[in-house]
Design an enzyme around this catalytic site. Structure first.
Site, PDB file in Angstrom:
ATOM      1  N   SER A 297       0.987  -1.157  -0.086  1.00 23.03           N
ATOM      2  CA  SER A 297      -0.087  -0.159  -0.002  1.00 23.03           C
ATOM      3  C   SER A 297       0.922   1.157  -0.054  1.00 23.03           C
ATOM      4  O   SER A 297       1.025   1.982   0.828  1.00 23.03           O
ATOM      5  CB  SER A 297      -0.889   0.080   1.033  1.00 23.03           C
ATOM      6  OG  SER A 297      -0.169  -0.065   2.386  1.00 23.03           O
TER       7      SER A 297
ATOM      8  N   HIS B 109      -3.104  -6.345   1.998  1.00 20.57           N
ATOM      9  CA  HIS B 109      -2.267  -7.442   2.534  1.00 20.57           C
ATOM     10  C   HIS B 109      -2.973  -8.782   2.666  1.00 20.57           C
ATOM     11  O   HIS B 109      -2.421  -9.664   3.262  1.00 20.57           O
ATOM     12  CB  HIS B 109      -1.876  -6.853   3.976  1.00 20.57           C
ATOM     13  CG  HIS B 109      -1.118  -5.586   3.909  1.00 20.57           C
ATOM     14  ND1 HIS B 109      -0.656  -4.813   5.099  1.00 20.57           N
ATOM     15  CD2 HIS B 109      -0.318  -5.061   2.877  1.00 20.57           C
ATOM     16  CE1 HIS B 109       0.253  -3.954   4.663  1.00 20.57           C
ATOM     17  NE2 HIS B 109       0.382  -3.924   3.191  1.00 20.57           N
TER      18      HIS B 109
ATOM     19  N   GLN C  38      -6.902  -2.136   6.836  1.00 23.53           N
ATOM     20  CA  GLN C  38      -5.692  -2.823   6.327  1.00 23.53           C
ATOM     21  C   GLN C  38      -5.119  -3.547   7.477  1.00 23.53           C
ATOM     22  O   GLN C  38      -4.810  -4.734   7.506  1.00 23.53           O
ATOM     23  CB  GLN C  38      -4.596  -2.060   5.798  1.00 23.53           C
ATOM     24  CG  GLN C  38      -3.387  -2.828   5.239  1.00 23.53           C
ATOM     25  CD  GLN C  38      -2.374  -1.627   4.620  1.00 23.53           C
ATOM     26  OE1 GLN C  38      -2.606  -1.427   3.444  1.00 23.53           O
ATOM     27  NE2 GLN C  38      -1.369  -1.120   5.292  1.00 23.53           N
ATOM     28  N   GLU C  39      -5.102  -3.116   8.744  1.00 27.50           N
ATOM     29  CA  GLU C  39      -4.614  -3.465  10.220  1.00 27.50           C
ATOM     30  C   GLU C  39      -5.553  -3.341  11.222  1.00 27.50           C
ATOM     31  O   GLU C  39      -5.969  -1.960  11.530  1.00 27.50           O
ATOM     32  CB  GLU C  39      -3.093  -2.956  10.202  1.00 27.50           C
ATOM     33  CG  GLU C  39      -2.306  -3.143   9.127  1.00 27.50           C
ATOM     34  CD  GLU C  39      -0.854  -2.435   8.959  1.00 27.50           C
ATOM     35  OE1 GLU C  39      -0.605  -1.648   9.973  1.00 27.50           O
ATOM     36  OE2 GLU C  39      -0.389  -2.184   7.997  1.00 27.50           O
TER      37      GLU C  39
ATOM     38  N   GLU D  21       1.373  -9.728   6.827  1.00 26.79           N
ATOM     39  CA  GLU D  21       2.230  -9.284   8.036  1.00 26.79           C
ATOM     40  C   GLU D  21       1.931 -10.287   9.173  1.00 26.79           C
ATOM     41  O   GLU D  21       1.972  -9.911  10.385  1.00 26.79           O
ATOM     42  CB  GLU D  21       1.671  -7.931   8.493  1.00 26.79           C
ATOM     43  CG  GLU D  21       2.242  -6.794   7.396  1.00 26.79           C
ATOM     44  CD  GLU D  21       2.045  -5.396   7.434  1.00 26.79           C
ATOM     45  OE1 GLU D  21       1.326  -4.953   8.641  1.00 26.79           O
ATOM     46  OE2 GLU D  21       2.426  -4.489   6.949  1.00 26.79           O
TER      47      GLU D  21
ATOM     48  N   ASP E 299      -4.876   0.674  11.270  1.00 24.73           N
ATOM     49  CA  ASP E 299      -4.251   1.210  10.154  1.00 24.73           C
ATOM     50  C   ASP E 299      -5.279   1.007   9.004  1.00 24.73           C
ATOM     51  O   ASP E 299      -5.402   0.297   8.514  1.00 24.73           O
ATOM     52  CB  ASP E 299      -2.994   0.659   9.517  1.00 24.73           C
ATOM     53  CG  ASP E 299      -2.496   1.507   8.457  1.00 24.73           C
ATOM     54  OD1 ASP E 299      -3.167   2.387   7.837  1.00 24.73           O
ATOM     55  OD2 ASP E 299      -1.467   1.129   7.996  1.00 24.73           O
TER      56      ASP E 299
ATOM     57  N   GLU F 105      -4.501   5.090  12.107  1.00 24.18           N
ATOM     58  CA  GLU F 105      -3.281   5.492  11.004  1.00 24.18           C
ATOM     59  C   GLU F 105      -4.244   5.835   9.722  1.00 24.18           C
ATOM     60  O   GLU F 105      -5.086   4.818   9.402  1.00 24.18           O
ATOM     61  CB  GLU F 105      -2.282   4.498  10.928  1.00 24.18           C
ATOM     62  CG  GLU F 105      -1.151   4.887   9.865  1.00 24.18           C
ATOM     63  CD  GLU F 105      -0.187   3.317   9.881  1.00 24.18           C
ATOM     64  OE1 GLU F 105       0.018   2.747  10.799  1.00 24.18           O
ATOM     65  OE2 GLU F 105       0.361   3.091   8.860  1.00 24.18           O
TER      66      GLU F 105
ATOM     67  N   ASP G 288       0.911   8.100   7.737  1.00 27.09           N
ATOM     68  CA  ASP G 288       1.790   7.057   6.830  1.00 27.09           C
ATOM     69  C   ASP G 288       1.804   7.577   5.305  1.00 27.09           C
ATOM     70  O   ASP G 288       2.724   8.348   5.100  1.00 27.09           O
ATOM     71  CB  ASP G 288       1.260   5.849   7.056  1.00 27.09           C
ATOM     72  CG  ASP G 288       1.999   4.767   6.040  1.00 27.09           C
ATOM     73  OD1 ASP G 288       3.035   5.009   5.543  1.00 27.09           O
ATOM     74  OD2 ASP G 288       1.525   3.661   6.018  1.00 27.09           O
TER      75      ASP G 288
ATOM     76  N   LYS H 195       9.014   5.094   8.125  1.00 28.54           N
ATOM     77  CA  LYS H 195       9.536   4.145   7.379  1.00 28.54           C
ATOM     78  C   LYS H 195      10.879   4.460   6.452  1.00 28.54           C
ATOM     79  O   LYS H 195      10.717   5.645   5.596  1.00 28.54           O
ATOM     80  CB  LYS H 195       8.494   3.824   6.167  1.00 28.54           C
ATOM     81  CG  LYS H 195       7.327   3.236   6.702  1.00 28.54           C
ATOM     82  CD  LYS H 195       6.174   2.965   5.502  1.00 28.54           C
ATOM     83  CE  LYS H 195       5.249   1.886   6.231  1.00 28.54           C
ATOM     84  NZ  LYS H 195       3.841   2.021   5.464  1.00 28.54           N
TER      85      LYS H 195
ATOM     86  N   HIS I 103       7.774  -1.341  10.076  1.00 30.02           N
ATOM     87  CA  HIS I 103       8.167  -2.086   9.064  1.00 30.02           C
ATOM     88  C   HIS I 103       7.355  -2.016   7.762  1.00 30.02           C
ATOM     89  O   HIS I 103       6.482  -1.210   7.781  1.00 30.02           O
ATOM     90  CB  HIS I 103       7.852  -3.628   9.428  1.00 30.02           C
ATOM     91  CG  HIS I 103       6.284  -3.769   9.486  1.00 30.02           C
ATOM     92  ND1 HIS I 103       5.828  -4.958   9.585  1.00 30.02           N
ATOM     93  CD2 HIS I 103       5.269  -2.984   9.627  1.00 30.02           C
ATOM     94  CE1 HIS I 103       4.567  -5.023   9.782  1.00 30.02           C
ATOM     95  NE2 HIS I 103       4.052  -3.934   9.758  1.00 30.02           N
ATOM     96  N   ARG I 104       7.471  -2.687   6.667  1.00 28.05           N
ATOM     97  CA  ARG I 104       6.758  -2.527   5.215  1.00 28.05           C
ATOM     98  C   ARG I 104       6.408  -4.106   5.306  1.00 28.05           C
ATOM     99  O   ARG I 104       6.460  -4.937   6.000  1.00 28.05           O
ATOM    100  CB  ARG I 104       7.505  -2.335   4.042  1.00 28.05           C
ATOM    101  CG  ARG I 104       8.361  -1.119   4.134  1.00 28.05           C
ATOM    102  CD  ARG I 104       7.570   0.205   4.316  1.00 28.05           C
ATOM    103  NE  ARG I 104       6.393   0.160   3.365  1.00 28.05           N
ATOM    104  CZ  ARG I 104       6.622   1.278   2.491  1.00 28.05           C
ATOM    105  NH1 ARG I 104       7.034   2.207   2.258  1.00 28.05           N
ATOM    106  NH2 ARG I 104       5.057   1.471   1.836  1.00 28.05           N
ATOM    107  N   SER I 105       5.257  -4.044   4.358  1.00 30.42           N
ATOM    108  CA  SER I 105       4.441  -5.513   4.255  1.00 30.42           C
ATOM    109  C   SER I 105       5.576  -6.479   3.634  1.00 30.42           C
ATOM    110  O   SER I 105       5.341  -7.584   3.949  1.00 30.42           O
ATOM    111  CB  SER I 105       3.075  -5.238   3.530  1.00 30.42           C
ATOM    112  OG  SER I 105       3.408  -4.522   2.329  1.00 30.42           O
TER     113      SER I 105
ATOM    114  N   LYS J 174       5.626  -0.584  14.920  1.00 34.82           N
ATOM    115  CA  LYS J 174       4.837  -1.450  14.528  1.00 34.82           C
ATOM    116  C   LYS J 174       5.426  -2.295  13.725  1.00 34.82           C
ATOM    117  O   LYS J 174       6.153  -1.926  12.720  1.00 34.82           O
ATOM    118  CB  LYS J 174       3.785  -0.475  13.720  1.00 34.82           C
ATOM    119  CG  LYS J 174       2.665  -0.979  12.777  1.00 34.82           C
ATOM    120  CD  LYS J 174       1.820  -0.046  12.128  1.00 34.82           C
ATOM    121  CE  LYS J 174       2.160  -0.035  10.633  1.00 34.82           C
ATOM    122  NZ  LYS J 174       1.040   0.412   9.568  1.00 34.82           N
TER     123      LYS J 174
HETATM  124  P1  PGA Z   1       2.739  -1.209   3.259  1.00 33.69           P
HETATM  125  O1  PGA Z   1       1.874  -1.324   4.533  1.00 33.69           O
HETATM  126  O2  PGA Z   1       4.337  -1.598   3.599  1.00 33.69           O
HETATM  127  O3  PGA Z   1       2.177  -2.200   2.157  1.00 33.69           O
HETATM  128  O4  PGA Z   1       2.816   0.261   2.777  1.00 33.69           O
HETATM  129  C1  PGA Z   1       2.298  -0.937   5.685  1.00 33.69           C
HETATM  130  C2  PGA Z   1       1.299   0.383   6.398  1.00 33.69           C
HETATM  131  O5  PGA Z   1       0.610   0.742   5.558  1.00 33.69           O
HETATM  132  O6  PGA Z   1       1.767   0.854   7.394  1.00 33.69           O
HETATM  133 ZN    ZN Z   2       0.153   2.586   6.881  1.00 34.56          ZN
END
Ligand code: PGA
Ligand code: ZN
Length: 426
Positions: A41, A153, A161-162, A203, A240, A285, A312, A337, A365-367, A388
């Site tokens: 994402s 994800h 997403q989370e 994740e 998130d 987020e 983010d 990130k 982290h990243r996915s 995270k």
């Molecule tokens: P991404 O997801 O690494 O796929 O961008 C992580 C996030 O959105 O926080």
């Molecule tokens: Zn995010």
């Protein structure tokens, strides 16, 4: 003064089986390596991840161009530089690239070199990376553990997403990790009892085909209680939303109150207010899309004094975008990130800027991840108080938690757990 003798880059695989770049940096006596992560994402304003686009290899996702940039152009210039002068190394990389979004050499090539050199400097100094980032640092972060994966994800059908658990009420990081793992396993049982799959997303969190976000939150609340904890007393929840992924031309398309809806920002914010009222959510987020500044303004006005609102895709670890946030009083927290901006020095600058303006920070982290544990060191070294890094399964996620356990043990009596203090609004 030790100098950089050699750089070696190679193409390796990330946790999704996609190619990514690993860089090894060598001095006369030491060597260190780093592997660059990759998002799904991805924010539109992130630095550019250079991919080959050659459809005959890895569906176009190869990174041989980035590898070649390190092994040739970058190596020639970096060789002979002082290992400890991170700022000079990063500035050289930025100048060599010459573009705003690092599209020339590729942010992946640049970050690989930046991090490998930072780790080499730590090795030369004979200290772990977190210490070379922050000499007296001793604060262990509260983990935000993404136990339910959705959005891009996983194919759970949920847009958020989370959905994360936040064990801020623990006394130590070790205890927080145990709490997270116990809740994770309880959740697994509850999902199994519903005869739903307990397979995990990118994740490491579960992705059962639930009908609504409320159903996911209810299930998680039940798991917390069954595991012997109290939601809102020792464990909290975080989201998130990654709203850019279901936003188009002023409209958000998502499941709300159990039905698929197309709504504008005010209605979406109203929905968040309802959720925040019902569940102990301490952090949201990307509640609005990356370029929906009006939506973000409304979100901050309505919820910003009650809870953490993390940017983010909104800020993409970029000082210019973060400054826009300060100027417009938008959000109150930033996700960090490394590969969104591309060098360690620039990342540290953004983190200092956030601290000055009293925005909280969540190192992330990243996915697409790897066995590299740099972010654990960054969170401790900068004493952000929050990290995270996914769920309680998959070694690419757990590797960071395990590294934090080692750091906590090494710090011994000096170690402090950030706990509730990490969240101004708990
Ligand atoms: P991404 O997801 O690494 O796929 O961008 C992580 C996030 O959105 O926080
Ligand atoms: Zn995010």
């Amino acid at each position: 003064m030790p100098t950089i003798k050699n750089l070696i880059a190679r193409e390796v695989l990330d946790s999704r089986g996609n190619p990514t770049i690993e860089v090894v940096a060598e001095s006369e006596r030491q060597r260190a390596w780093a592997i660059v992560p990759s998002g799904a994402s991805t924010g539109a304003h992130e630095a550019l991840e250079l991919r080959d686009g050659d459809q005959r290899r890895f569906g176009g996702k190869g990174v041989l161009k980035a590898v070649n940039h390190v092994n040739n152009k970058i190596k020639r210039k970096v060789r002979g530089m002082k290992v400890h002068n991170q700022q000079a190394i990063d500035e050289l990389l930025i100048t060599m690239d010459g573009t705003e979004n690092k599209s020339n050499l590729g942010a992946n090539a640049i970050l690989g070199v930046s991090l490998a050199c930072a780790k080499l400097a730590a090795a030369e100094a004979g200290v772990p990376l977190y210490k070379s980032i922050g000499d007296r640092a001793a604060l262990l972060p509260v983990p935000m553990m993404n136990v339910m994966n959705g959005g891009v994800h996983a194919n759970s059908g949920l847009e958020f997403q989370e959905i994360m658990i936040v064990p801020a009420g623990a006394a130590t990081f070790r205890e927080a990790l145990r709490m997270g793992a116990e809740i994770f396993h309880t959740l697994q049982k509850l999902i199994g009892e519903k005869h739903m799959p307990t397979t995990v997303g990118d994740e490491g969190g579960f992705a059962p085909p639930l009908k609504s976000h409320e159903a996911a939150l209810d299930l998680l609340m039940k798991a917390i209680e069954k595991a012997g904890y109290k939601a809102g007393q020792n464990v909290w929840l975080a989201l998130d939303v990654a709203a850019s992924e279901f936003y188009s031309r002023g409209v958000y398309n998502l499941k709300m109150n159990g039905a698929q809806k197309k709504v504008k920002a005010p209605e979406l914010i109203g929905y968040f207010e309802k959720l925040v009222h019902k569940y102990p959510i301490v952090s949201i987020e990307d509640g609005c899309a990356e370029d929906d500044w009006d939506g973000w303004k409304g979100l901050t006005d309505r919820l910003g004094n009650k809870m953490q609102l993390v940017g983010d895709d909104l800020f993409v670890t970029n000082p210019k975008r973060l400054q826009m946030g300060f100027d417009e009083h938008i959000a109150n927290s930033i996700l960090i990130k490394l590969n969104q901006i591309g060098t360690l020095s620039e990342t540290l600058d953004v983190m200092r800027m956030a601290r000055q303006h009293k925005y909280t920070q969540v190192v992330s982290h990243r996915s697409g991840e790897s066995e590299d544990t740099t972010i654990a060191h960054l969170a401790v070294g900068m004493e952000t108080g929050q990290i995270k890094t996914g769920s309680l399964s998959r070694s690419d996620r757990v590797a960071k938690y395990n590294e934090l356990l080692r750091i906590e043990e090494e710090l011994g009596r000096r170690a402090r757990y950030a706990g509730k203090n990490a969240f101004a609004k708990i």
